[in-house]
Design a protein around this motif. Structure first.
Motif, PDB file in Angstrom:
ATOM      1  N   TYR A 158      60.463   7.459   0.600  1.00  0.00           N
ATOM      2  CA  TYR A 158      59.802   6.453   1.441  1.00  0.00           C
ATOM      3  C   TYR A 158      58.677   7.074   2.277  1.00  0.00           C
ATOM      4  CZ  TYR A 158      59.154   2.608   4.714  1.00  0.00           C
ATOM      5  OH  TYR A 158      58.614   1.599   5.464  1.00  0.00           O
ATOM      6  N   ALA A 159      58.884   8.302   2.734  1.00  0.00           N
ATOM      7  CA  ALA A 159      57.841   8.956   3.533  1.00  0.00           C
ATOM      8  C   ALA A 159      56.574   9.151   2.699  1.00  0.00           C
ATOM      9  CB  ALA A 159      58.342  10.306   4.041  1.00  0.00           C
ATOM     10  N   ALA A 160      56.737   9.519   1.407  1.00  0.00           N
ATOM     11  CA  ALA A 160      55.576   9.679   0.528  1.00  0.00           C
ATOM     12  C   ALA A 160      54.912   8.339   0.254  1.00  0.00           C
ATOM     13  CB  ALA A 160      56.009  10.333  -0.788  1.00  0.00           C
ATOM     14  N   PHE A 161      55.687   7.249   0.367  1.00  0.00           N
ATOM     15  CA  PHE A 161      55.115   5.903   0.180  1.00  0.00           C
ATOM     16  C   PHE A 161      54.294   5.481   1.396  1.00  0.00           C
ATOM     17  CE2 PHE A 161      55.385   1.302   0.739  1.00  0.00           C
ATOM     18  CZ  PHE A 161      54.928   0.845  -0.485  1.00  0.00           C
ATOM     19  N   VAL A 162      54.792   5.797   2.579  1.00  0.00           N
ATOM     20  CA  VAL A 162      54.139   5.346   3.817  1.00  0.00           C
ATOM     21  C   VAL A 162      52.963   6.246   4.197  1.00  0.00           C
ATOM     22  CG1 VAL A 162      54.494   5.065   6.309  1.00  0.00           C
ATOM     23  CG2 VAL A 162      56.205   4.225   4.707  1.00  0.00           C
ATOM     24  N   ALA A 163      53.053   7.543   3.912  1.00  0.00           N
ATOM     25  CA  ALA A 163      52.048   8.492   4.389  1.00  0.00           C
ATOM     26  C   ALA A 163      50.624   8.136   3.966  1.00  0.00           C
ATOM     27  CB  ALA A 163      52.409   9.900   3.915  1.00  0.00           C
ATOM     28  N   PRO A 164      50.339   7.796   2.691  1.00  0.00           N
ATOM     29  CA  PRO A 164      48.959   7.432   2.343  1.00  0.00           C
ATOM     30  C   PRO A 164      48.473   6.184   3.070  1.00  0.00           C
ATOM     31  CG  PRO A 164      50.451   7.048   0.491  1.00  0.00           C
ATOM     32  CD  PRO A 164      51.208   7.830   1.503  1.00  0.00           C
ATOM     33  N   ALA A 165      49.385   5.260   3.375  1.00  0.00           N
ATOM     34  CA  ALA A 165      48.985   4.079   4.139  1.00  0.00           C
ATOM     35  C   ALA A 165      48.608   4.463   5.566  1.00  0.00           C
ATOM     36  CB  ALA A 165      50.121   3.060   4.143  1.00  0.00           C
ATOM     37  N   MET A 166      49.334   5.438   6.131  1.00  0.00           N
ATOM     38  CA  MET A 166      48.976   5.933   7.467  1.00  0.00           C
ATOM     39  C   MET A 166      47.615   6.622   7.438  1.00  0.00           C
ATOM     40  SD  MET A 166      51.381   5.163   9.624  1.00  0.00           S
ATOM     41  CE  MET A 166      51.372   3.619   8.732  1.00  0.00           C
ATOM     42  N   LEU A 167      47.333   7.318   6.335  1.00  0.00           N
ATOM     43  CA  LEU A 167      46.025   7.962   6.187  1.00  0.00           C
ATOM     44  C   LEU A 167      44.909   6.921   6.162  1.00  0.00           C
ATOM     45  CD1 LEU A 167      44.221  10.413   5.585  1.00  0.00           C
ATOM     46  CD2 LEU A 167      44.843  10.178   3.164  1.00  0.00           C
ATOM     47  N   ALA A 168      45.107   5.860   5.390  1.00  0.00           N
ATOM     48  CA  ALA A 168      44.100   4.792   5.329  1.00  0.00           C
ATOM     49  C   ALA A 168      43.959   4.098   6.683  1.00  0.00           C
ATOM     50  CB  ALA A 168      44.489   3.780   4.253  1.00  0.00           C
ATOM     51  N   TYR A 207      43.932  -3.215   2.640  1.00  0.00           N
ATOM     52  CA  TYR A 207      44.734  -3.114   1.417  1.00  0.00           C
ATOM     53  C   TYR A 207      43.989  -2.294   0.360  1.00  0.00           C
ATOM     54  CZ  TYR A 207      47.035  -4.138  -2.938  1.00  0.00           C
ATOM     55  OH  TYR A 207      47.660  -3.980  -4.149  1.00  0.00           O
ATOM     56  N   GLN A 208      42.655  -2.460   0.289  1.00  0.00           N
ATOM     57  CA  GLN A 208      41.879  -1.694  -0.698  1.00  0.00           C
ATOM     58  C   GLN A 208      42.042  -0.192  -0.434  1.00  0.00           C
ATOM     59  OE1 GLN A 208      40.565  -3.948  -2.791  1.00  0.00           O
ATOM     60  NE2 GLN A 208      41.180  -5.523  -1.325  1.00  0.00           N
ATOM     61  N   GLY A 209      41.983   0.183   0.838  1.00  0.00           N
ATOM     62  CA  GLY A 209      42.134   1.593   1.194  1.00  0.00           C
ATOM     63  C   GLY A 209      43.532   2.114   0.939  1.00  0.00           C
ATOM     64  N   VAL A 210      44.537   1.297   1.298  1.00  0.00           N
ATOM     65  CA  VAL A 210      45.926   1.709   1.078  1.00  0.00           C
ATOM     66  C   VAL A 210      46.188   1.884  -0.412  1.00  0.00           C
ATOM     67  CG1 VAL A 210      48.332   0.972   1.267  1.00  0.00           C
ATOM     68  CG2 VAL A 210      46.783   0.659   3.201  1.00  0.00           C
ATOM     69  N   ALA A 211      45.705   0.951  -1.217  1.00  0.00           N
ATOM     70  CA  ALA A 211      45.917   1.036  -2.671  1.00  0.00           C
ATOM     71  C   ALA A 211      45.274   2.305  -3.239  1.00  0.00           C
ATOM     72  CB  ALA A 211      45.345  -0.208  -3.343  1.00  0.00           C
ATOM     73  N   LEU A 212      44.076   2.623  -2.761  1.00  0.00           N
ATOM     74  CA  LEU A 212      43.386   3.823  -3.257  1.00  0.00           C
ATOM     75  C   LEU A 212      44.131   5.095  -2.864  1.00  0.00           C
ATOM     76  CD1 LEU A 212      39.631   2.947  -2.564  1.00  0.00           C
ATOM     77  CD2 LEU A 212      40.657   3.414  -4.790  1.00  0.00           C
ATOM     78  N   GLU A 213      44.450   5.214  -1.585  1.00  0.00           N
ATOM     79  CA  GLU A 213      45.099   6.441  -1.109  1.00  0.00           C
ATOM     80  C   GLU A 213      46.489   6.613  -1.734  1.00  0.00           C
ATOM     81  OE1 GLU A 213      43.525   8.601   0.225  1.00  0.00           O
ATOM     82  OE2 GLU A 213      42.214   7.966   1.846  1.00  0.00           O
ATOM     83  N   ARG A 214      47.223   5.523  -1.877  1.00  0.00           N
ATOM     84  CA  ARG A 214      48.570   5.609  -2.452  1.00  0.00           C
ATOM     85  C   ARG A 214      48.502   6.007  -3.925  1.00  0.00           C
ATOM     86  NH1 ARG A 214      51.575   0.870  -0.443  1.00  0.00           N
ATOM     87  NH2 ARG A 214      51.956   2.208   1.361  1.00  0.00           N
TER      88      ARG A 214
END
Length: 268
Positions: A72-82, A222-229
């Motif tokens: 879950y942390a690997a799932f949330v971390a890119p969203a935090m980056l975005a 959402y565009q940023g989260v999708a890209l980073e994830r």
């Protein structure tokens, strides 16, 4: 006189590099306020530690739409980056610019020189991007240390964070030129906070029913989260091009509108 005024208001043809004077000015200001500069890095890290690490102990592993299983942390971390790239860009391109424009009268002084509104807009957006890039780079290092990066595609995470910053900095600066008082900034938070919470930041977009999912997928964060994830988990695909084009178009349009509005407001 008329020719000079027209040359300042019309942003094209673009003079590359003139905005660097404003970047240099901001660097000299923040060199004396480095604590304020550095503090912007900690907010997303605190979110990551509290939600991504703490809540992750309750949630367990996560299965993506393509079947990839990650923590879950690997799932949330890119969203935090975005979100970090978005917040850094919005803060710099709204509150700071409003103060410089309405109270410090900084841009009035600048436009009395050969600088044009386009130079001011590109300089401010460039500064916001540099600041956001610093935060994003440090956040990626934290992700790497915590073992939250699953793919070598993550080397593109920093350029994408800069793209996210560009989109929100351009849009934020354009919106700021329409602000009448500090009270109007309540509308900024009214937009940013729901985007932060509901743009597939903490759970997959597939959680939503059809119509709401479609609405979420139209939001810029959402565009940023999708890209980073996709980059940090290695689930890349061709749809990422559309995500990137969305953000690039948003930033370019915002930059254009901001330069036109600055000229209209300050070169009367």
């Amino acid at each position: 006189m008329t020719g000079t005024l027209t040359a300042r208001v019309v942003p094209l043809p673009v003079r590359l590099g003139a905005g660097r004077h404003l970047v240099e000015r901001n660097y000299l200001v923040y060199r004396r306020s480095w604590v304020v500069f550095v503090s912007g890095f900690f907010e997303p890290v605190f979110y990551l530690l509290s939600i991504g690490i703490g809540v992750a102990q309750l949630v367990g592993d996560f299965t993506l739409a393509d079947g990839t299983v990650i923590g879950y942390a690997a799932f949330v971390a890119p969203a935090m980056l975005a979100s970090s790239a978005m917040n850094g860009a919005i803060f710099d391109s709204t509150y700071n610019i409003f103060f410089r424009m309405k109270y410090a009268r900084l841009y009035d002084s600048m436009l009395a020189t050969p600088l044009r509104p386009w130079d001011v807009a590109t300089g401010e957006v460039t500064w916001a991007l540099l600041r956001g890039a610093c935060y994003s780079a440090m956040f990626i290092v934290v992700m790497l240390v915590l073992g939250l990066i699953e793919s070598w595609w993550a080397v593109l995470a920093l350029p994408v964070a800069v793209l996210i910053g560009f989109a929100f900095a351009g849009a934020g600066m354009a919106l700021t030129t329409f602000m009448r008082s500090w009270q109007d900034f309540e509308f900024v938070q009214l937009i940013i906070m729901p985007m932060f919470l509901f743009s597939a930041t903490f759970y997959p977009v597939e959680t939503y029913p059809g119509a709401i999912r479609w609405l979420v997928q139209l939001t810029p964060l959402y565009q940023g989260v999708a890209l980073e994830r996709a980059l940090t988990t290695g689930t890349v695909g061709w749809t990422m091009i559309l995500n990137a084009l969305y953000l690039a178009a948003m930033g370019a349009l915002g930059l254009y509108v901001a330069s036109r509005r600055l000229g209209r407001l300050l070169l009367k």
